[in-house]
Design an enzyme around this catalytic site. Structure first.
Site, PDB file in Angstrom:
ATOM      1  N   LYS A 284       0.849  -1.193   0.000  1.00  0.00           N
ATOM      2  CA  LYS A 284       0.000   0.000   0.000  1.00  0.00           C
ATOM      3  C   LYS A 284       0.889   1.249   0.000  1.00  0.00           C
ATOM      4  O   LYS A 284       1.871   1.319   0.715  1.00  0.00           O
ATOM      5  CB  LYS A 284      -0.899   0.015   1.235  1.00  0.00           C
ATOM      6  CG  LYS A 284      -2.186  -0.763   1.087  1.00  0.00           C
ATOM      7  CD  LYS A 284      -3.111  -0.514   2.262  1.00  0.00           C
ATOM      8  CE  LYS A 284      -4.446  -1.193   2.059  1.00  0.00           C
ATOM      9  NZ  LYS A 284      -5.371  -0.945   3.177  1.00  0.00           N
ATOM     10  N   GLU A 370     -18.807  -9.016   9.753  1.00  0.00           N
ATOM     11  CA  GLU A 370     -19.822  -8.362  10.580  1.00  0.00           C
ATOM     12  C   GLU A 370     -20.761  -9.360  11.254  1.00  0.00           C
ATOM     13  O   GLU A 370     -21.159  -9.169  12.408  1.00  0.00           O
ATOM     14  CB  GLU A 370     -20.633  -7.377   9.722  1.00  0.00           C
ATOM     15  CG  GLU A 370     -19.832  -6.212   9.172  1.00  0.00           C
ATOM     16  CD  GLU A 370     -19.177  -6.499   7.842  1.00  0.00           C
ATOM     17  OE1 GLU A 370     -18.583  -5.576   7.257  1.00  0.00           O
ATOM     18  OE2 GLU A 370     -19.241  -7.664   7.367  1.00  0.00           O
ATOM     19  N   ARG A 398     -25.214  -5.845   7.088  1.00  0.00           N
ATOM     20  CA  ARG A 398     -24.688  -7.145   6.667  1.00  0.00           C
ATOM     21  C   ARG A 398     -24.864  -8.207   7.763  1.00  0.00           C
ATOM     22  O   ARG A 398     -24.614  -9.377   7.531  1.00  0.00           O
ATOM     23  CB  ARG A 398     -23.215  -7.006   6.294  1.00  0.00           C
ATOM     24  CG  ARG A 398     -22.923  -5.823   5.388  1.00  0.00           C
ATOM     25  CD  ARG A 398     -21.500  -5.830   4.885  1.00  0.00           C
ATOM     26  NE  ARG A 398     -21.410  -6.511   3.613  1.00  0.00           N
ATOM     27  CZ  ARG A 398     -20.268  -6.869   3.041  1.00  0.00           C
ATOM     28  NH1 ARG A 398     -19.124  -6.648   3.646  1.00  0.00           N
ATOM     29  NH2 ARG A 398     -20.256  -7.466   1.866  1.00  0.00           N
TER      30      ARG A 398
END
Length: 621
Positions: A284, A370, A398
């Protein structure tokens, strides 16, 4: 000031991937250099997601170079990393408008480009969507190829593994690129391993492998022996046994910043049959040292100067609601050793960094899962702990079944700290937290609170934590009005509103963040203002008093009108046959696009002027 495309001689020629594919392969490293520099100079001027895109420059170039997009389907997961994809697919000159009102969508979006094959924003959907596209491609018989690009973080979600399991079972031709940006590129991902990946992805090895399977199919003992030998060898040299168990052919890991190696491997893999995994290792923030050193801080950036070594400090007149929650969490943990805090991979966003360091034994990051996070909280509650699940409004969507079945049905004392409720701004449709009140209101046993300011938020969190039933405190992104925050914590009386000021004819019932707007409008109209505090249960005694003294009730909420807090008032009025008119103000039955919070409030009439005008228009009907 926009970036001068003339400074990028190769990139300015690439209006579509077709033009990229016409270039000789030896030009690709130079294109990657220009693309990375363009991203740095463009996003630093406009703001937006940053570090992820820098990490996928070579991968994006290689994918569009090898695959015949948009005929071949390229499905991105989440989409933070798709800025290079947008640049290469005809949206280069619009990149400065990304995440801004009426500008480019923050994520891949089907309505924006034919190259965006699936609209995304939330994690771990790419493999499922790509599998369906692969099945459709097989039936179409046009040799269309399908690729899903998923990050190592998104791969932690159960949905990704469900899709892998299904894909391995039906064996459709598809490629899953696992973009792993957590592992450092060590020696085993160098030249030798890239060479090994090319061999494994080559046609000779693939033919040999398939031929061997056919030859051994009628000889169970030898086949079993060969299979074991293959597993042992792969266990030593290839960290992909788990994907092989799902039925995928695993290649990698390879250097995700070696564009030539990526192109050679992808070119080989394009012709392979069945489900394939290519494991690429990226970094990243690649190419920009501050982002490489702090990829979390540079995940999404404001406007900044690339020559400076740090991002500009945000000047906030008051702490954000996320910080209010994080500070409360630490204060509460100091009193309650049974408190446990759970997050589905949103430690920084939910304001839990301090807590995770000061109370590591009480902190649980469930990864991008989740459903698991919610049921984990339920399990803790069963054992006498006091769980707090910190979760964004749209991420709670979710885990709806778990909220109902595992928490509310058992009436377990789990506190949900629902962040990013209401309008969130630049992330747009996929992240606007406007649906939580409708989908929460219908669940039995649930107490729902909506604070009007920072101090009320703190006291509501304390209230929910002390309840012996499930509860929700939903609060917005950003800062509050800047009220004094009381150190002392006390429980609010459940279902009790507070009257702020008294007027005539009109009563404004505020649910959440629009209290100051309500007060200003009330002064203009000589109206009553009530801070309702509780969406469920409603203060029915207060409603009865308001109906007796007013002819119009106006409800305000930072959410959709259909089924929201105002709908609860409507239901009470109808149930009691009350002789009063009701005007519900909030958001209409539509998905709300991206723009700043003030811009969206103004667009939907949730400013002082907009609220005033809507009330007058309603009265004059």
């Amino acid at each position: 000031m926009t970036v001068k495309i003339d400074d990028y001689p190769l990139l300015q020629q690439l209006d579509t991937p077709d033009l990229l594919r016409k270039l000789p392969q030896h030009k690709l490293p130079e294109i990657c250099h220009e693309l990375r520099d363009y991203l740095l100079n463009s996003v630093s001027r406009s703001s937006g997601h940053f570090a992820s895109g820098l990490g996928t420059v070579e991968l994006t170039v290689a994918l569009h170079y090898v695959y015949e997009t948009p005929f071949d389907r390229l499905v991105w997961d989440v989409g933070h990393q798709a800025y290079p994809h947008k640049v290469l697919t005809g949206r280069r000159d619009q990149l400065a408008t990304i995440r801004q009102k009426d500008g480019l969508h923050p994520f891949p979006y089907r309505g924006e480009s034919e190259y965006d094959t699936f609209s995304v924003g939330h994690s771990s959907t790419s493999i499922s969507a790509a599998l369906a596209m692969a099945v459709a491609a097989e039936r179409e018989e046009k040799n269309r190829r399908v690729v899903a690009v998923i990050g190592d973080g998104a791969m932690t979600a159960g949905m990704a593994f469900e899709a892998l399991n299904h894909a391995g079972d039906i064996k459709s031709d598809m490629l899953v690129v696992l973009n792993d940006n957590e592992m450092s590129i060590s020696e085993n991902v160098g030249a030798l391993n890239s060479h090994f990946a090319r061999i494994l992805s080559g046609s000779f090895y693939a033919s040999f492998r398939e031929g061997s399977k056919k030859l051994l199919s009628g000889m169970p003992p030898i086949k079993e022996l060969a299979s074991r030998a293959e597993e042992h060898i792969k266990g030593m040299v290839v960290p992909g046994t788990i994907f092989e168990e799902f039925g995928f052919n695993y290649i990698g890991p390879i250097d995700g910043h070696d564009v030539d190696g990526l192109v050679d491997t992808l070119r080989n893999m394009r012709e392979l049959k069945g489900p394939q995994i290519l494991h690429v290792v990226t970094k990243k923030g690649k190419g920009y040292e501050p982002a490489e050193q702090d990829p979390i801080g540079y995940h999404a950036v404001p406007k900044f100067n690339p020559q400076e070594v740090s991002l500009p400090k945000k000047s906030a007149p008051s702490p954000t609601y996320s910080k209010i929650f994080g500070d409360w969490l630490c204060d509460m943990a100091a009193q309650d050793p049974k408190l446990v805090a759970i997050t589905p991979a949103m430690r920084e966003g939910s304001g839990m960094v301090r807590f995770s360091k000061e109370y590591p034994e009480q902190y649980f990051d469930a990864a991008i899962a989740e459903q698991h996070a919610v049921t984990l909280g339920a399990g803790f509650a069963c054992e006498g702990y006091n769980p707090v699940v910190a979760i964004y409004s749209t991420f709670l969507q979710r885990a709806y079944d778990q909220l109902i079945h595992d928490v509310a049905l058992q009436n377990l004392p789990v506190l949900f700290a629902v962040d990013r409720a209401g309008i969130v701004g630049a992330d747009g449709e996929t992240h606007q937290g406007t649906f939580d009140l409708p989908f929460l209101r219908c669940i039995p046993n649930l107490v729902i609170m909506a604070p009007a300011d920072e101090n009320e938020c703190r006291q509501m969190l304390f209230t929910g934590h002390r309840l012996q039933q499930p509860s929700v405190v939903r609060y917005p992104r950003g800062t509050g009005p800047g009220v004094v925050i009381e150190t002392e914590m006390s429980s609010l009386e459940i279902g009790k509103a507070r009257k702020i000021q008294k007027g005539k004819e009109i009563a404004i019932l505020n649910f959440g963040i629009f209290l100051s707007e309500a007060e200003t409008v009330a002064e203009q109209l000589n109206a009553t203002v009530v801070d309702m505090r509780f969406v469920k249960p409603l203060d029915e005694e207060m409603l009865a008093l308001l109906v007796a003294e007013h002819t119009l009730l106006v409800t305000l909420e930072d959410g959709v009108i259909n089924g929201g807090a105002g709908s609860g008032v409507n239901e009470w009025v109808l149930r009691n046959k009350s002789p009063v008119s009701v005007l519900n103000l909030g958001y209409p039955d539509e998905f709300i696009k991206h723009g700043t919070q003030p811009e969206m409030y103004a667009q939907y009439g949730m400013t002082v002027e907009g609220i005033h005008q809507q009330i007058i228009a309603f009265k004059n009907k």
